[in-house]
Design a protein around this motif. Structure first.
Motif, PDB file in Angstrom:
ATOM      1  N   UNK A  89       0.911  -1.268  -0.103  1.00  0.00           N
ATOM      2  CA  UNK A  89       0.123  -0.168  -0.059  1.00  0.00           C
ATOM      3  C   UNK A  89       1.294   1.211   0.168  1.00  0.00           C
ATOM      4  N   UNK A  90       1.744   1.055   0.497  1.00  0.00           N
ATOM      5  CA  UNK A  90       2.777   2.301   0.366  1.00  0.00           C
ATOM      6  C   UNK A  90       2.331   4.015   0.781  1.00  0.00           C
ATOM      7  N   UNK A  91       1.848   4.720   0.068  1.00  0.00           N
ATOM      8  CA  UNK A  91       1.574   5.875   0.430  1.00  0.00           C
ATOM      9  C   UNK A  91       0.347   5.657   1.346  1.00  0.00           C
ATOM     10  N   UNK A  92      -0.366   4.949   1.242  1.00  0.00           N
ATOM     11  CA  UNK A  92      -1.285   4.517   2.071  1.00  0.00           C
ATOM     12  C   UNK A  92      -0.633   4.762   3.673  1.00  0.00           C
ATOM     13  N   UNK A  93      -0.019   3.458   3.619  1.00  0.00           N
ATOM     14  CA  UNK A  93       0.239   3.213   5.275  1.00  0.00           C
ATOM     15  C   UNK A  93       1.413   4.593   5.474  1.00  0.00           C
ATOM     16  N   UNK A  94       1.853   4.880   4.835  1.00  0.00           N
ATOM     17  CA  UNK A  94       2.817   6.110   5.108  1.00  0.00           C
ATOM     18  C   UNK A  94       2.721   7.648   5.517  1.00  0.00           C
ATOM     19  N   UNK A  95       1.425   7.764   4.681  1.00  0.00           N
ATOM     20  CA  UNK A  95       0.372   8.276   5.167  1.00  0.00           C
ATOM     21  C   UNK A  95      -0.283   8.450   6.114  1.00  0.00           C
ATOM     22  N   UNK A  96      -1.266   7.232   6.456  1.00  0.00           N
ATOM     23  CA  UNK A  96      -2.046   7.071   6.947  1.00  0.00           C
ATOM     24  C   UNK A  96      -1.513   7.362   8.693  1.00  0.00           C
ATOM     25  N   UNK A  97      -0.433   6.689   8.723  1.00  0.00           N
ATOM     26  CA  UNK A  97       0.614   6.569  10.225  1.00  0.00           C
ATOM     27  C   UNK A  97       1.553   7.991  10.489  1.00  0.00           C
ATOM     28  N   UNK A 101      -5.284   9.612   9.505  1.00  0.00           N
ATOM     29  CA  UNK A 101      -5.505   7.999   8.012  1.00  0.00           C
ATOM     30  C   UNK A 101      -6.339   8.314   7.011  1.00  0.00           C
ATOM     31  N   UNK A 102      -7.011   9.882   7.113  1.00  0.00           N
ATOM     32  CA  UNK A 102      -7.731  10.016   6.020  1.00  0.00           C
ATOM     33  C   UNK A 102      -7.225  10.348   4.761  1.00  0.00           C
ATOM     34  N   UNK A 103      -5.779  11.047   5.399  1.00  0.00           N
ATOM     35  CA  UNK A 103      -4.807  11.670   4.277  1.00  0.00           C
ATOM     36  C   UNK A 103      -4.365  10.587   4.265  1.00  0.00           C
ATOM     37  N   UNK A 104      -4.220   9.774   4.738  1.00  0.00           N
ATOM     38  CA  UNK A 104      -3.097   8.861   3.667  1.00  0.00           C
ATOM     39  C   UNK A 104      -4.179   7.859   2.742  1.00  0.00           C
ATOM     40  N   UNK A 105      -5.755   7.655   2.816  1.00  0.00           N
ATOM     41  CA  UNK A 105      -6.384   6.998   2.429  1.00  0.00           C
ATOM     42  C   UNK A 105      -6.429   7.477   1.044  1.00  0.00           C
TER      43      UNK A 105
END
Length: 538
Positions: A89-97, A101-105
């Motif tokens: 998921x790369x950017x999803x995991x990095x942004x959400x953590x 969470x909404x930012x990464x999603x």
């Protein structure tokens, strides 16, 4: 696992303590993946076909170098984040953590939507640029009208649809019924060799060294396709005038063309948890691949400018096909096949382009399915989406979903004219903006993970990864500005404002999806906010 969370609580966050995915890819596999996925041949087609005609006065050497330099911080940032948090998921995991969470999603949702759009377009290009070129080359050398008819059929909507659907179904079947990533990487290694030789090495050699005089070769080739005196017709009908001075503005705006390579050469990040670990593996697989691609593009530009010339390259784009008598615009690959004068070499060159498009679709299914996998693992969508088949080692449900959606994308691209690849660049570049922001905040929001990573140093008192993230953010915002100013990008604020709104709507569409999913899970007694307090297991 965070040291601040009690062990008993942490074990209830995720339904299992391992993803079930297996490290079946090597460092070389990830580098090959990035070089193939970034589509050097397709971007070179755009650069050589459109660079002279639509960016009049641009110095394409400077354009290429500038774009490569601007993308370099992002390449290093992706390598650093992939090393620190090698997760699906790369950017999803990095942004959400690292942010929210909404930012990464929002970032990853945008990535998924545009990748599905691109799958449809690449299926179109497999037929339009790949198979049609191969069939035309075969027809010219053999004189077969039936093979020439296949070339024509390959660019018709029905032909494009059938070819695209077949490619999607075969790609999905490989992951669902084969041995998943392991099978594909084995195929990719052989495909990469054919791609490198056919679409890159041979064109440079043929055009720059072995060419027997392009005008004569072009006329001979077209004559075999029942078109006489084609070279002069192209020059006369195209009426292109080679500019005498270099335009700084056009040199900058032309970055839209190589951006498709240099801004998308980090895609192995999406399955980084399935790559065998090694020292500096992501550094040479991402920034290293970027450097190689810059050199390749510069060599291709040099070879074609010197041997074929700006006059023909610009005229071939501007010349109305009806005036010349053909129903296609020859790409740089076809020009090399024409110049070779050898059937075997011409076929290898054409196959190099075919394999580029054919492998891109399963490559993208890998990236997008891992994004859906990551959503599921956090509980944002059904847990079934992250189930991994023990035999195939693939998230079969996620792959199936992507396959079904891809079929709709193929139909859209085949039967709706006017869709272009460049229109998606703004949306994809916005993902890079989000990743840059996540990189800046990462050491502060995930200090333990940052300190345990290989990139835990500081520059002038600031975490190195945050500095790289800041440089990446500045560069990507500049490129966003270019895409908004460039009238040929498909997302110009002046001429294509509706497309800019569509990009924004796609981003905003992630918000209701996120909150509705969260509400549904809460109604089932599942609080997915707990998942975001932890980094998911590998």
């Amino acid at each position: 696992m965070s040291k601040s969370m009690p062990k008993q609580q942490a074990t209830t966050v995720f339904t299992r303590n391992a993803t079930g995915l297996v490290r079946d890819a090597s460092g070389f596999d990830s580098a090959f993946y990035n070089l193939l996925w970034s589509s050097i041949p397709l971007a070179t087609i755009f650069i050589l076909s459109y660079g002279y005609a639509y960016y009049v006065g641009a110095n394409l050497y400077l354009t290429t170098l500038l774009c490569g330099i601007l993308c370099l911080p992002t390449a290093f940032l992706y390598a650093m984040m992939s090393s620190a948090m090698p997760r699906s998921g790369a950017d999803y995991v990095w942004g959400s953590r690292s942010v929210h969470p909404l930012f990464g999603f929002m970032s990853n949702w945008n990535f998924v939507v545009w990748m599905l759009f691109f799958i449809g377009l690449y299926s179109t290009y497999l037929a339009e640029f790949g198979l049609s070129t191969l069939f035309r080359v075969l027809a010219a050398f053999t004189g077969s009208p039936n093979i020439l008819a296949l070339a024509e059929y390959s660019v018709q909507p029905l032909g494009i649809f059938i070819i695209g659907i077949t490619l999607v179904l075969l790609s999905g079947a490989m992951f669902i019924f084969g041995t998943g990533l392991k099978t594909f990487m084995r195929i990719q290694r052989w495909g990469f060799a054919l791609y490198l030789i056919g679409a890159i090495i041979l064109p440079i050699i043929v055009i720059f060294i072995m060419s027997r005089g392009f005008p004569e070769a072009f006329n001979s080739y077209m004559s075999a396709l029942n078109i006489d005196n084609a070279y002069d017709k192209v020059i006369e009908s195209g009426a292109f005038v080679v500019p005498e001075v270099t335009s700084t503005k056009q040199t900058i705006l032309a970055m839209t063309l190589p951006l498709f390579i240099f801004g998308n050469i980090f895609q192995s990040a999406y399955f980084s948890g399935e790559i065998k670990r090694g020292k500096g593996i992501h550094t040479w697989a991402m920034p290293g691949a970027l450097g190689i691609s810059v050199v390749i593009v510069l060599l291709l530009i040099f070879a074609y400018e010197k041997s074929i010339g700006k006059l023909f390259l610009g005229s071939a784009t501007l010349a109305p096909v009806n005036d010349v008598g053909y129903s296609f615009m020859p790409t740089y690959v076809e020009m090399a096949a024409i110049s070779s004068g050898n059937m075997l070499i011409a076929i290898i060159i054409a196959l190099g382009l075919v394999v580029q498009f054919a492998l891109w679709v399963p490559q993208t299914i890998i990236s997008v399915s891992r994004s859906l996998f990551a959503w599921s693992f956090d509980g944002l969508v059904s847990r079934k989406v992250s189930s991994v088949n023990e035999k195939t080692r693939s998230p079969v449900v996620a792959v199936s979903i992507i396959g079904i959606l891809s079929c709709f994308s193929v139909a859209l691209s085949a039967f709706v004219p006017g869709l272009t690849l460049l229109t998606g660049l703004l949306g994809v570049t916005m993902v890079l903006v989000f990743v840059s922001i996540a990189g800046i905040f990462f050491p502060y929001k995930q200090p333990d993970t940052w300190k345990g990573s290989a990139f835990n140093g500081k520059v002038f008192g600031f975490p190195t990864i945050s500095v790289v993230g800041a440089l990446s953010l500045i560069a990507m915002l500049f490129i966003v500005g270019v895409l908004l100013m460039d009238p040929n990008s498909g997302t110009s604020w002046i001429t294509d404002r509706k497309m800019v709104y569509i990009v924004l709507i796609i981003y905003l569409g992630s918000i209701p999806f996120y909150f509705i999913s969260k509400w549904i899970q809460r109604s089932k007694g599942v609080d997915i906010s707990l998942s975001y307090k932890e980094i998911p297991p590998e």
